[in-house]
Design a protein around this motif. Sequence first.
Motif, PDB file in Angstrom:
ATOM      1  N   ARG A 114    -105.802  -4.442 -26.738  1.00 11.73           N
ATOM      2  CA  ARG A 114    -106.605  -3.399 -27.379  1.00 11.73           C
ATOM      3  C   ARG A 114    -107.914  -4.051 -27.833  1.00 11.73           C
ATOM      4  O   ARG A 114    -107.919  -5.177 -28.311  1.00 11.73           O
ATOM      5  CB  ARG A 114    -105.820  -2.886 -28.593  1.00 11.73           C
TER       6      ARG A 114
ATOM      7  N   ILE B 262    -100.892   2.859 -26.895  1.00 15.54           N
ATOM      8  CA  ILE B 262    -102.289   3.149 -26.538  1.00 15.54           C
ATOM      9  C   ILE B 262    -102.425   4.639 -26.247  1.00 15.54           C
ATOM     10  O   ILE B 262    -101.671   5.195 -25.458  1.00 15.54           O
ATOM     11  CB  ILE B 262    -102.738   2.314 -25.309  1.00 15.54           C
TER      12      ILE B 262
ATOM     13  N   ILE C  92    -109.838  -0.413 -24.576  1.00 14.95           N
ATOM     14  CA  ILE C  92    -108.986  -1.541 -24.208  1.00 14.95           C
ATOM     15  C   ILE C  92    -109.804  -2.553 -23.406  1.00 14.95           C
ATOM     16  O   ILE C  92    -110.867  -2.227 -22.882  1.00 14.95           O
ATOM     17  CB  ILE C  92    -107.751  -1.098 -23.375  1.00 14.95           C
TER      18      ILE C  92
END
Length: 188
Positions: free
Chosen positions: A185, A167, A173
Amino acid sequence: MKINGNEIKPGNVIEHKGGLWAAVKTNAVKPGKGGAFNQVELKNLIDGTKLNERFRATETVEKVRLEQKDFQYLYEEGDMLVFMDTTTYEQLELQKDFVGDRSAFLQDGMQVRVEMYEEKPIGVALPDYVTLEIVEADPVVKGQTVSSSYKPAVMENGVKVMVPPFIDAGEKIIVDTNEITYVRRAES
């Protein structure tokens, strides 16, 4: 509505010692000598204090029904949060402290459920999951394994959360508002 002490179940809200208490855990005990009782862990709905209480089967307690109303979050003004009743369009102002740390997850137009007792708000339930953008994420350290290591990241609301190494800043998210943890995600 009056119920016997042995009928208290987790989730029930009762009036006890001049306050409103939610039953968190219950344990029915039938000792060899003496009468049966219900050991109940209670949580005060106003100040959050906890209490362990014994209720005999012969005791009665007042079970309270809470009214749940849908509200829409409008805006923040100073230390007040402004909500609108989705059926009457009346506005409700609540102290930021009343919502607590989770107030950081409020978004314009978000639907929330407010629990009311005798027309007084006693609790606010946010959606379980919200989608937020990562604004700052630490770079991945070489040699980190994907399965076990998470890295710190800052979301657009300023709250820090641990995220998987893949990420990066700019990604959206889904976050659990109860545990304040990364879920997955978000779909683009």
